[in-house]
Enzyme design. Structure first.
Site, PDB file in Angstrom:
ATOM      1  N   GLY A  11       0.830  -1.283  -0.086  1.00 29.13           N
ATOM      2  CA  GLY A  11      -0.019   0.083   0.058  1.00 29.13           C
ATOM      3  C   GLY A  11       0.782   1.321   0.123  1.00 29.13           C
ATOM      4  O   GLY A  11       2.030   1.317   0.526  1.00 29.13           O
ATOM      5  N   GLU A 151     -17.735  -5.785   3.282  1.00 26.56           N
ATOM      6  CA  GLU A 151     -17.152  -4.525   3.290  1.00 26.56           C
ATOM      7  C   GLU A 151     -18.170  -3.349   3.886  1.00 26.56           C
ATOM      8  O   GLU A 151     -19.472  -3.372   3.123  1.00 26.56           O
ATOM      9  CB  GLU A 151     -16.308  -4.046   1.985  1.00 26.56           C
ATOM     10  CG  GLU A 151     -15.143  -5.169   1.705  1.00 26.56           C
ATOM     11  CD  GLU A 151     -14.029  -5.197   3.019  1.00 26.56           C
ATOM     12  OE1 GLU A 151     -13.971  -4.123   3.502  1.00 26.56           O
ATOM     13  OE2 GLU A 151     -13.651  -6.368   3.153  1.00 26.56           O
ATOM     14  N   HIS A 360      35.513  15.584  35.289  1.00 23.76           N
ATOM     15  CA  HIS A 360      34.796  16.727  34.270  1.00 23.76           C
ATOM     16  C   HIS A 360      35.610  17.025  33.466  1.00 23.76           C
ATOM     17  O   HIS A 360      36.979  17.389  33.201  1.00 23.76           O
ATOM     18  CB  HIS A 360      34.518  18.009  35.257  1.00 23.76           C
ATOM     19  CG  HIS A 360      35.346  18.000  36.424  1.00 23.76           C
ATOM     20  ND1 HIS A 360      34.926  18.049  37.678  1.00 23.76           N
ATOM     21  CD2 HIS A 360      36.678  18.669  36.643  1.00 23.76           C
ATOM     22  CE1 HIS A 360      36.075  18.253  38.464  1.00 23.76           C
ATOM     23  NE2 HIS A 360      37.029  18.610  37.888  1.00 23.76           N
TER      24      HIS A 360
END
Length: 454
Positions: A11, A151, A360
């Site tokens: 699709g 459907e 750090h």
């Protein structure tokens, strides 16, 4: 009974408003089609056939695997037409038909569906909905036997009152399928060949049509637009969060966790808000993960702590080690037991031995540190000369002063120290102190510049 699986993935997905084929849009970081394929593989079929159409080349490229047979549906003429494209490749006793945009289908549901299939019986998956608008209705006789699927556009007003709908997922005896597909007609409101018409054919041929329902209706929820995609994403994440909590994880807010891969967890784990887990993640007992962390393909050993806003990829943290806040550990980073990486420290292909610390503002790349090393703030391993990478190796108990540049290839021996502000370019023997900086000079009677007056 032998089994083959057909996954319809042709699709266009126009309502997604995307150049990407619909089945490649992700749920939890994985293409929807990938979720369906993974579930299908658990059934151990002889072959999985994927019917592709829009974006066929891209779908084939993204999902390519040895156990997948990609079949092109050049024209999208309905679900029956799509399955017919796979007919030349089908020879199994059972054929299961799935959909690439129904990503949450579960193994248990499909096993119950397949258990009902015999040479004289097919089985379809249905679900009851409060608002069945737009879906095909399951028409049953007075004894409750399935007679047909109608459907929505072809349904009568009475049939539109039926709440049981067709999910599209069905399992059929393989030897019957070719005959039924050959008899399909497109004489309907859509002008398409409906796969659902085989139900009435089966009834007419004297077959029994069995049915099953999923335990969770969201299993069979398809995706047609971005809103439905988001709904399934949140539902999936809720299920994963509940699974983790059942295994002994405390989630401070289950709605603010994203799991995008395979996660293994121990007991007494705590995860704060806005954490993303990607790929394969192993989290052992007593681990603590702070807020706003991303952890991908990593192992967190017992008692490890990840503080807020840290990013880990391909890393391993030893028992009792910690990282963050604002730490970045790139692939190949390993912290030994009780090692520490603090704020604004980046590691790449670096190993810190037991008890070593980088507190750090440092970068350690292509480095091997022994036990109980201390890395001063602002330290950088200069590992790249513009063409090649080189390693930096530190022994045990090394102390690196602040603002050091360690120019690789470089070895620093056990117990050595480097002075703050140094650029270290040569090997430092064990227990030596290395200086690599210009000598300080003081100028007497120095006068600062003054602004020029115009």
């Amino acid at each position: 009974m032998s089994l083959e699986i057909v996954i319809l993935a042709a699709g266009q997905g126009t309502r997604m408003r995307s150049a990407l084929p619909k089945v490649l849009h992700p749920i939890a970081g994985k293409p929807m089609l990938g979720h369906v394929i993974d579930c299908a593989r658990q059934l151990q079929p002889e072959r999985i056939h994927v019917v592709i159409g829009h974006g066929a080349d891209l779908v084939r490229e993204r999902m390519a695997a040895d156990d997948l047979n990609f079949v092109l549906q050049a024209e999208q003429l309905g679900t029956g037409h799509a399955v017919a494209q796979a007919l030349p490749f089908l020879s199994a006793e059972q054929v299961l038909i799935l959909y690439g945009d129904v990503p949450l289908i579960q193994l248990d549901t499909l096993q119950r569906l397949l258990a009902q299939v015999t040479p004289d019986q097919l089985s379809l998956l249905t679900v009851d909905m409060l608002d069945p608008t737009g879906y095909g209705r399951i028409v049953r006789d007075d004894q409750g036997a399935v007679q047909a699927i109608v459907e929505h556009k072809d349904a009568t007003p009475a049939q539109r009152q039926i709440g049981e709908i067709n999910t599209g997922i069905l399992a059929v005896p393989g030897k019957r399928l070719a005959d039924w597909l050959g008899r399909l007609s497109n004489d309907n409101a859509q002008g398409e060949y409906y796969l659902t018409d085989v139900i009435a054919m089966a009834v007419g041929d004297g077959l029994v049509v069995a049915s099953a329902q999923p335990l969770d209706a969201m299993e069979v929820q398809g995706v047609n637009d971005r809103m439905q995609q988001a709904q399934l994403e949140r539902h999936y994440q809720r299920l994963r969060a509940e699974e983790l909590m059942r295994q002994g994880v405390t989630l401070l807010d289950p709605q603010r966790l994203d799991v995008r891969g395979e996660v293994s967890v121990g007991r007494d784990v705590l995860i704060d808000v806005n954490v993303v887990l990607e790929g394969r993640v192993v989290i052992e007992d007593d681990v603590r993960i702070g807020p706003n962390c991303v952890i991908r393909d990593s192992v967190l050993r017992r008692g490890a702590v990840i503080k807020a806003n840290s990013h880990l990829e391909g890393a391993e943290l030893g028992e009792g080690s910690d990282a963050g806040p604002f730490a970045r550990l790139r692939p190949g980073s390993v912290l030994g037991a009780r090692a520490h990486v603090g704020n604004f420290v980046e590691l790449k292909n670096a190993r810190l031995g037991e008890g070593s610390k980088a507190g750090h503002l440092s970068y350690l790349g292509d480095a091997e540190l022994g036990a109980n090393c201390n890395i001063g703030a602002g330290t950088i391993t200069c590992n790249y000369d513009g063409a090649n990478k080189f390693r930096t190796e530190l022994g045990d108990d090394v102390f690196i002063g602040s603002n050091n540049s360690l120019v690789a290839p470089l070895k620093i021996g056990d117990g050595a120290t480097t002075a703050a502000g140094s650029t270290i370019t040569h090997e430092v023997p064990a227990k030596n102190l290395a200086f690599g900086r210009a000598r300080q000079k003081n100028l007497e009677n120095w006068k600062r510049p003054e602004k020029i007056r115009k």
